[in-house]
Scaffold this active site. Sequence first.
Site, mmCIF file in Angstrom:
data_model
loop_
_atom_site.group_PDB
_atom_site.id
_atom_site.type_symbol
_atom_site.label_atom_id
_atom_site.label_comp_id
_atom_site.label_asym_id
_atom_site.label_seq_id
_atom_site.Cartn_x
_atom_site.Cartn_y
_atom_site.Cartn_z
ATOM 1 N N GLY A 138 0.753 -1.240 0.000
ATOM 2 C CA GLY A 138 0.000 0.000 0.000
ATOM 3 C C GLY A 138 0.780 1.285 0.000
ATOM 4 N N CYS A 191 -12.572 3.953 -29.006
ATOM 5 C CA CYS A 191 -13.799 4.725 -29.254
ATOM 6 C C CYS A 191 -14.592 4.982 -27.981
ATOM 7 C CB CYS A 191 -14.643 3.984 -30.279
ATOM 8 S SG CYS A 191 -13.726 3.834 -31.806
HETATM 9 N N1 LLP Z 1 -1.510 -6.925 -0.693
HETATM 10 C C1 LLP Z 1 -2.824 -6.991 -0.943
HETATM 11 C C2 LLP Z 1 -3.647 -7.931 -0.182
HETATM 12 C C3 LLP Z 1 -3.401 -6.166 -1.932
HETATM 13 O O1 LLP Z 1 -4.712 -6.231 -2.172
HETATM 14 C C4 LLP Z 1 -2.576 -5.253 -2.656
HETATM 15 C C5 LLP Z 1 -3.129 -4.399 -3.711
HETATM 16 C C6 LLP Z 1 -1.195 -5.232 -2.364
HETATM 17 C C7 LLP Z 1 -0.702 -6.068 -1.369
HETATM 18 C C8 LLP Z 1 -0.231 -4.333 -3.073
HETATM 19 O O2 LLP Z 1 -0.521 -3.001 -2.856
HETATM 20 P P1 LLP Z 1 0.481 -1.862 -3.375
HETATM 21 O O3 LLP Z 1 1.755 -1.946 -2.556
HETATM 22 O O4 LLP Z 1 0.749 -2.114 -4.809
HETATM 23 O O5 LLP Z 1 -0.255 -0.616 -3.141
HETATM 24 N N2 LLP Z 1 -5.117 -1.184 -9.701
HETATM 25 C C9 LLP Z 1 -4.986 -0.181 -8.661
HETATM 26 C C10 LLP Z 1 -4.333 -0.752 -7.409
HETATM 27 C C11 LLP Z 1 -5.022 -1.965 -6.857
HETATM 28 C C12 LLP Z 1 -4.373 -2.486 -5.596
HETATM 29 C C13 LLP Z 1 -4.982 -3.788 -5.185
HETATM 30 N N3 LLP Z 1 -4.363 -4.424 -4.058
HETATM 31 C C14 LLP Z 1 -4.227 1.012 -9.209
HETATM 32 O O6 LLP Z 1 -3.848 1.006 -10.383
HETATM 33 O O7 LLP Z 1 -4.031 1.991 -8.487
#
Ligand code: LLP
Length: 418
Positions: free
Chosen positions: A239, A345
């Site tokens: 996150g 589109c």
């Molecule tokens: N662990 C779990 C359980 C998660 O659901 C996620 C991301 C992560 C780790 C990794 O999080 P990060 O460090 O990448 O923030 N498609 C969206 C982001 C979706 C994140 C989903 N879960 C975007 O493009 O912003």
Amino acid sequence: MEPCHYEGEALWIERACLTDIAAAVGTPCYVYSRAALEQNWLAFDAAFGDYPHQICYAVKANGSLAILDLLGRLGSGFDIVSGGELERVLYVGGDPSQVVFSGVGKSKAEIRRALQAGIKCLNLESDAELYRVDDVAEQLGLKAPIAIRINPDIDAKTHPYIATGLRDNKFGIAVEAAVETYRVACAMDHVEVLGVACHIGSQLIELSPFLNALERIIDFIFELQNEGIELTHLDLGGGLGIRYGDESPPLPREYIVALLEILHRRDCALPVSIEPGRSIVGNAGVLLTRVEYLKENAWRNFVVVDAAMNDLIRPALYQAWHDVLPVKRADGKHSKVYDIVGPVCESGDFLAKDRRLATAEGEVLAVGSAGAYGFVLSSNYNARPRAAEVMVDGDEFHLVRPRETFDQMLGHESRFPG
Ligand code: LLP
């Protein structure tokens, strides 16, 4: 837009010129920096110092084999959310005993495969899933290593689509209910309770939600201890946000040091896993796209490029802001304010809006901070083949995924039989 920099008029990534890469590989094309990827991972690792820890890269952020391979070589573990991601990790020789499996909807087949592969831990999100895991493990004659993901009801202060730690979200089990889930799990014959997991959202640019979540989890761990339930690991999820534009998120070191400070103060010495995705790969990649047309009307100016929402959906889906830079800097005198749009589109098909640029037909633009949730979220919408991917290493670059061909796109379908 690290790791890119201008030398004279040209934009470079490490010691490779992006103009050369676009010419050799074509566009649209994702380009990643090996050095940036590795530095980002190592920054987390170093910040932990001697504290027992495991960095499980979140494969969902970018599951390209070259990326998994490089991170695996550094000793990374992996956070997966599907059977497909597990296959990717195993394919590059990733160590299953360093894999954690998150997600609210694991199928029986996925659970079976993960247990047979010998992953470290299944992070469970519901009572129903706990019963299912116990059943599958019984059929296999083994004990399933598990953690329960708790939902601490904390506002991550991020885009609502990527906030996961509020009680209205589908994720985890509410803290108040989770003690009972642990009691049930501990009484099961085919489950081994290892830890507790939590992930409150993505692209967090403040520390406080992480720290509040950790305090709440530690309270919960002590509550379990009072019941005689001892855990052996703490998974704090991913996150940590990155800088797309003018955000100033905490550095990995600041984030980890703040977590360790709380663990120390609260006298909790459990080994910690984290699951960073975006903060490892996001700013290690750019998307190259070529200008097809300049188009103006009385109200707006458009740069129509050859990348579209099917290649990078973040602007359309989350109103995300990505920097856009010309790979050959032009004379600023002729700059105009443009919307940078693709050929798909839909009016939602834009990569950026209201950007001052000096560009022309045939020029190449780099869309910044595109390493995370870029290629992985791409699709064949409008029957557009998926982009190529390149990994830069110093002054060399390697095509790690060729552009999809029409044959590959059509080959596994069939016409209506008969
Ligand atoms: N662990 C779990 C359980 C998660 O659901 C996620 C991301 C992560 C780790 C990794 O999080 P990060 O460090 O990448 O923030 N498609 C969206 C982001 C979706 C994140 C989903 N879960 C975007 O493009 O912003």
